[in-house]
Scaffold this motif. Structure first.
Motif, PDB file in Angstrom:
ATOM      1  N   PRO A 211       0.805  -1.233   0.000  1.00  6.71           N
ATOM      2  CA  PRO A 211       0.000   0.000   0.000  1.00  6.71           C
ATOM      3  C   PRO A 211       0.833   1.276   0.000  1.00  6.71           C
ATOM      4  CG  PRO A 211      -0.029  -1.044   2.171  1.00  6.71           C
ATOM      5  CD  PRO A 211       0.628  -2.016   1.238  1.00  6.71           C
ATOM      6  N   GLY A 212       2.086   1.185   0.412  1.00  8.44           N
ATOM      7  CA  GLY A 212       2.919   2.381   0.457  1.00  8.44           C
ATOM      8  C   GLY A 212       3.739   2.611  -0.795  1.00  8.44           C
ATOM      9  N   HIS A 213       3.577   1.758  -1.800  1.00  8.14           N
ATOM     10  CA  HIS A 213       4.329   1.894  -3.049  1.00  8.14           C
ATOM     11  C   HIS A 213       3.542   2.821  -3.979  1.00  8.14           C
ATOM     12  CE1 HIS A 213       6.505   0.962  -6.701  1.00  8.14           C
ATOM     13  NE2 HIS A 213       7.348   0.197  -6.022  1.00  8.14           N
ATOM     14  N   HIS A 214       4.074   4.023  -4.226  1.00 13.57           N
ATOM     15  CA  HIS A 214       3.285   5.050  -4.897  1.00 13.57           C
ATOM     16  C   HIS A 214       3.098   4.794  -6.390  1.00 13.57           C
ATOM     17  CE1 HIS A 214       3.404   7.001  -1.110  1.00 13.57           C
ATOM     18  NE2 HIS A 214       4.706   7.213  -1.155  1.00 13.57           N
ATOM     19  N   GLU A 215       4.019   4.052  -7.017  1.00 10.82           N
ATOM     20  CA  GLU A 215       3.792   3.700  -8.422  1.00 10.82           C
ATOM     21  C   GLU A 215       2.680   2.661  -8.551  1.00 10.82           C
ATOM     22  OE1 GLU A 215       5.445   4.356 -12.139  1.00 10.82           O
ATOM     23  OE2 GLU A 215       4.335   5.700 -10.826  1.00 10.82           O
ATOM     24  N   VAL A 216       2.557   1.751  -7.584  1.00 10.51           N
ATOM     25  CA  VAL A 216       1.427   0.817  -7.585  1.00 10.51           C
ATOM     26  C   VAL A 216       0.126   1.594  -7.466  1.00 10.51           C
ATOM     27  CG1 VAL A 216       0.304  -1.066  -6.347  1.00 10.51           C
ATOM     28  CG2 VAL A 216       2.788  -1.085  -6.650  1.00 10.51           C
ATOM     29  N   THR A 217       0.111   2.564  -6.556  1.00  6.36           N
ATOM     30  CA  THR A 217      -1.074   3.406  -6.389  1.00  6.36           C
ATOM     31  C   THR A 217      -1.373   4.159  -7.685  1.00  6.36           C
ATOM     32  OG1 THR A 217      -0.519   3.683  -4.048  1.00  6.36           O
ATOM     33  CG2 THR A 217      -2.132   5.204  -4.971  1.00  6.36           C
ATOM     34  N   GLY A 218      -0.330   4.685  -8.327  1.00  5.01           N
ATOM     35  CA  GLY A 218      -0.522   5.399  -9.582  1.00  5.01           C
ATOM     36  C   GLY A 218      -1.055   4.513 -10.680  1.00  5.01           C
ATOM     37  N   ALA A 219      -0.561   3.270 -10.753  1.00  9.97           N
ATOM     38  CA  ALA A 219      -1.035   2.341 -11.778  1.00  9.97           C
ATOM     39  C   ALA A 219      -2.508   2.013 -11.574  1.00  9.97           C
ATOM     40  CB  ALA A 219      -0.198   1.068 -11.758  1.00  9.97           C
ATOM     41  N   LEU A 220      -2.907   1.794 -10.327  1.00  8.36           N
ATOM     42  CA  LEU A 220      -4.307   1.506 -10.050  1.00  8.36           C
ATOM     43  C   LEU A 220      -5.174   2.715 -10.387  1.00  8.36           C
ATOM     44  CD1 LEU A 220      -6.518  -0.314  -8.981  1.00  8.36           C
ATOM     45  CD2 LEU A 220      -5.922   0.394  -6.653  1.00  8.36           C
ATOM     46  N   ALA A 221      -4.720   3.914 -10.023  1.00  9.23           N
ATOM     47  CA  ALA A 221      -5.465   5.132 -10.358  1.00  9.23           C
ATOM     48  C   ALA A 221      -5.608   5.288 -11.868  1.00  9.23           C
ATOM     49  CB  ALA A 221      -4.764   6.354  -9.765  1.00  9.23           C
ATOM     50  N   LEU A 222      -4.533   5.020 -12.607  1.00  7.36           N
ATOM     51  CA  LEU A 222      -4.572   5.133 -14.067  1.00  7.36           C
ATOM     52  C   LEU A 222      -5.621   4.211 -14.664  1.00  7.36           C
ATOM     53  CD1 LEU A 222      -3.476   5.896 -16.881  1.00  7.36           C
ATOM     54  CD2 LEU A 222      -1.724   4.125 -16.564  1.00  7.36           C
ATOM     55  N   MET A 223      -5.637   2.959 -14.230  1.00 11.75           N
ATOM     56  CA  MET A 223      -6.598   2.004 -14.785  1.00 11.75           C
ATOM     57  C   MET A 223      -8.030   2.395 -14.454  1.00 11.75           C
ATOM     58  SD  MET A 223      -4.674  -1.613 -14.129  1.00 11.75           S
ATOM     59  CE  MET A 223      -2.884  -1.670 -14.219  1.00 11.75           C
ATOM     60  N   LEU A 224      -8.259   2.851 -13.229  1.00  5.59           N
ATOM     61  CA  LEU A 224      -9.617   3.242 -12.841  1.00  5.59           C
ATOM     62  C   LEU A 224     -10.091   4.448 -13.644  1.00  5.59           C
ATOM     63  CD1 LEU A 224      -9.245   2.852  -8.965  1.00  5.59           C
ATOM     64  CD2 LEU A 224     -10.551   1.356 -10.485  1.00  5.59           C
ATOM     65  N   LEU A 225      -9.231   5.456 -13.772  1.00  4.24           N
ATOM     66  CA  LEU A 225      -9.605   6.668 -14.502  1.00  4.24           C
ATOM     67  C   LEU A 225      -9.822   6.381 -15.985  1.00  4.24           C
ATOM     68  CD1 LEU A 225      -7.091   9.075 -12.758  1.00  4.24           C
ATOM     69  CD2 LEU A 225      -9.581   9.342 -12.727  1.00  4.24           C
ATOM     70  N   THR A 226      -9.050   5.474 -16.538  1.00  2.65           N
ATOM     71  CA  THR A 226      -9.192   5.135 -17.948  1.00  2.65           C
ATOM     72  C   THR A 226     -10.413   4.250 -18.173  1.00  2.65           C
ATOM     73  OG1 THR A 226      -6.775   5.219 -18.157  1.00  2.65           O
ATOM     74  CG2 THR A 226      -7.996   4.195 -19.960  1.00  2.65           C
ATOM     75  N   HIS A 227     -10.580   3.245 -17.315  1.00  2.00           N
ATOM     76  CA  HIS A 227     -11.714   2.321 -17.461  1.00  2.00           C
ATOM     77  C   HIS A 227     -13.047   3.036 -17.259  1.00  2.00           C
ATOM     78  CE1 HIS A 227     -13.589  -1.520 -17.795  1.00  2.00           C
ATOM     79  NE2 HIS A 227     -13.998  -1.572 -16.539  1.00  2.00           N
ATOM     80  N   ALA A 228     -13.018   4.147 -16.549  1.00  2.00           N
ATOM     81  CA  ALA A 228     -14.252   4.915 -16.334  1.00  2.00           C
ATOM     82  C   ALA A 228     -14.892   5.339 -17.647  1.00  2.00           C
ATOM     83  CB  ALA A 228     -13.953   6.144 -15.476  1.00  2.00           C
ATOM     84  N   ARG A 229     -14.105   5.476 -18.724  1.00  2.00           N
ATOM     85  CA  ARG A 229     -14.645   5.918 -20.017  1.00  2.00           C
ATOM     86  C   ARG A 229     -15.272   4.783 -20.822  1.00  2.00           C
ATOM     87  NH1 ARG A 229      -9.000   8.271 -22.082  1.00  2.00           N
ATOM     88  NH2 ARG A 229      -8.335   9.377 -20.198  1.00  2.00           N
ATOM     89  N   SER A 230     -15.044   3.547 -20.411  1.00  2.00           N
ATOM     90  CA  SER A 230     -15.436   2.397 -21.233  1.00  2.00           C
ATOM     91  C   SER A 230     -16.893   2.406 -21.674  1.00  2.00           C
ATOM     92  CB  SER A 230     -15.112   1.094 -20.491  1.00  2.00           C
ATOM     93  OG  SER A 230     -13.712   0.930 -20.368  1.00  2.00           O
ATOM     94  N   PRO A 231     -17.863   2.771 -20.802  1.00  2.00           N
ATOM     95  CA  PRO A 231     -19.256   2.732 -21.254  1.00  2.00           C
ATOM     96  C   PRO A 231     -19.554   3.656 -22.430  1.00  2.00           C
ATOM     97  CG  PRO A 231     -19.152   2.849 -18.856  1.00  2.00           C
ATOM     98  CD  PRO A 231     -17.766   3.087 -19.358  1.00  2.00           C
ATOM     99  N   ASP A 247     -20.117  10.674 -24.919  1.00  2.00           N
ATOM    100  CA  ASP A 247     -21.095  11.227 -23.979  1.00  2.00           C
ATOM    101  C   ASP A 247     -20.531  11.065 -22.573  1.00  2.00           C
ATOM    102  OD1 ASP A 247     -23.188  11.894 -22.352  1.00  2.00           O
ATOM    103  OD2 ASP A 247     -24.578  10.377 -23.135  1.00  2.00           O
ATOM    104  N   ARG A 248     -20.001  12.141 -22.032  1.00  2.00           N
ATOM    105  CA  ARG A 248     -19.291  12.043 -20.753  1.00  2.00           C
ATOM    106  C   ARG A 248     -20.210  11.774 -19.574  1.00  2.00           C
ATOM    107  NH1 ARG A 248     -13.672  15.349 -21.170  1.00  2.00           N
ATOM    108  NH2 ARG A 248     -13.292  14.790 -23.350  1.00  2.00           N
ATOM    109  N   SER A 249     -21.502  11.930 -19.780  1.00  2.00           N
ATOM    110  CA  SER A 249     -22.429  11.569 -18.702  1.00  2.00           C
ATOM    111  C   SER A 249     -22.443  10.060 -18.479  1.00  2.00           C
ATOM    112  CB  SER A 249     -23.842  12.054 -19.036  1.00  2.00           C
ATOM    113  OG  SER A 249     -24.380  11.344 -20.145  1.00  2.00           O
ATOM    114  N   ARG A 250     -21.944   9.315 -19.448  1.00  2.00           N
ATOM    115  CA  ARG A 250     -21.875   7.856 -19.310  1.00  2.00           C
ATOM    116  C   ARG A 250     -20.581   7.403 -18.653  1.00  2.00           C
ATOM    117  NH1 ARG A 250     -22.808   4.779 -24.626  1.00  2.00           N
ATOM    118  NH2 ARG A 250     -23.102   3.085 -23.113  1.00  2.00           N
ATOM    119  N   TRP A 251     -19.626   8.300 -18.471  1.00  2.00           N
ATOM    120  CA  TRP A 251     -18.399   7.930 -17.769  1.00  2.00           C
ATOM    121  C   TRP A 251     -18.732   7.565 -16.322  1.00  2.00           C
ATOM    122  CZ3 TRP A 251     -14.012  11.919 -19.267  1.00  2.00           C
ATOM    123  CH2 TRP A 251     -13.748  11.796 -20.629  1.00  2.00           C
TER     124      TRP A 251
END
Length: 399
Positions: A211-231, A247-251
């Motif tokens: 949990p204290g590894h900041h690149e791991v945290t960054g990688a998880l944040a990247l995937m979540l923020l990117t996957h949010a656009r999938s719909p 349509d950003r309302s679908r993000w």
């Protein structure tokens, strides 16, 4: 079902027999047996147990043939059931991740082997990610398994002090799996949501372990923020919808909120790595209520930082788009010129798709059409091919 069950079957075999290459061969034998039998008899009630049993039998048969002098010991082992119960303290998938990222392997071999063993990607998919022929990747995977055998690698979690050293390779694996799910390299579907979510699941496990590894945290944040656009990335027909038209309302707001929160925890602690920078770029996109509101100047600055921290042809491709939006298409096109001299990139559809887009913005429809045509011919993704052909038709008037 194969993608879901294969890591557990592989883990059960590794716990009992320990030999990565032999277990992999037995696993493939079981897959072939299932493909031949299940369409006739139906999927068994316990497919995982069935696969483990068949794979174990095939493995024992090989051991009998290859090690006749220890036949009695192997026969005794064959009579013992394979342990397919969960291991306490760590998920089998996480153990496989760190086994495949063994320090005896080179970084490309670590990533390639894990994509095959843990995520179940086809050799062709992995080869496409590395811009090499499938035959070359098959040889690389075989050498990686042999190296693990020679190094005496065991199916155990590394000690705590050895975990950070393997994290970079594990993150590369998770991100490549996510990328293949977010934009498939081939086939008739743009997205493989299950694969993208599997990558997020794996990254969550790594984050829970470190949990204290900041690149791991960054990688998880990247995937979540990117996957949010999938719909919003495909229309009703399954065709690609570019970022400008989504349509950003679908993000997915829940994923955006979680990603921004994680990024906020990681960034203040430095040093800033590639995944934190990529997550910051994704966050800037997520914060724009509409495409015209995108802060391209900030994104351009972040890509400049990323190009120094983790330079790659694909970073340059994305940087060219951001620079074009911030400073004009001529500046973006200039960034692409060196990539045209790279033989591997000249055969990649994304280079020509980006160049076509920037040429179109630059007011050169004839040259843009040429690169749209080439990009459509090079891609193995049918949704991307249809999108590129639509852009081509809009420029030439020919459908």
């Amino acid at each position: 079902m194969w993608r879901r069950e294969a890591p557990h079957v592989r883990a059960a075999l590794l716990r009992r027999y320990g030999q990565p290459d032999a277990c992999e061969d037995a696993l493939q034998d079981a897959a072939e047996a299932a493909a031949a039998r299940w369409p006739l008899t139906g999927v068994p009630d316990e497919p995982r147990a069935w696969l483990i049993q068949v794979a174990a039998r095939r493995l024992i048969d090989r051991m009998r043939a290859e090690e006749a002098r220890t036949r009695r010991e192997r026969l005794d082992a064959a009579r013992q059931p394979v342990d397919d119960t969960p291991v306490t303290g760590a998920d089998d998938t996480l153990r496989l991740l760190f086994l495949c990222c063994h320090p005896a392997l080179s970084r490309p071999s670590q990533v390639a082997l894990t994509l095959r063993a843990v995520a179940g990607l086809r050799v062709e998919q992995i080869a496409a990610a590395y811009l090499v022929p499938a035959r070359t990747m098959t040889q690389r995977l075989s050498r990686a398994r042999a190296t693990l055998r020679e190094a005496g690698a065991r199916f155990t979690m590394p000690p705590p002090d050895a975990l950070p050293g393997r994290v970079a390779a594990v993150l590369d694996v998770c991100h490549l799996v996510f990328s293949e799910g977010y934009t498939r390299t081939s086939g008739d579907q743009l997205l493989d949501v299950e694969l993208a979510e599997e990558a997020i699941r794996l990254t969550r496990q790594v984050h829970a372990a470190l949990p204290g590894h900041h690149e791991v945290t960054g990688a998880l944040a990247l995937m979540l923020l990117t996957h949010a656009r999938s719909p919003a990335r495909t229309d009703a027909a399954g065709d690609l919808v570019p970022l400008a038209d989504q349509d950003r309302s679908r993000w997915r707001g829940d994923l955006i909120d979680e990603g921004v929160t994680l990024l906020g925890r990681a960034l203040p602690h430095g040093p800033v790595g590639r995944y934190q920078l990529q997550a910051a770029i994704a966050a800037v996109h997520a914060e724009a209520p509409a495409f015209p509101d995108t802060d391209w100047m900030q994104i351009s600055v972040l890509y400049d930082m990323l190009s120094r921290v983790a330079p790659s042809p694909f970073v340059t491709l994305n940087q060219a788009v951001a620079v074009a939006m911030a400073h004009g298409p001529a500046v973006g096109l200039a960034l692409l010129d060196p990539l045209l001299a790279d033989p591997a990139m000249r055969g990649h559809h994304r280079l020509h798709a980006v160049r076509a887009h920037l040429l179109e913005l630059h007011g050169d429809p004839q040259a843009a059409a040429e690169h749209y045509r080439l990009a459509a011919r090079l891609t193995g993704s049918l949704p991307e091919q249809r999108y590129l052909n639509r852009r081509l038709s809009r420029l030439t008037g020919v459908s």
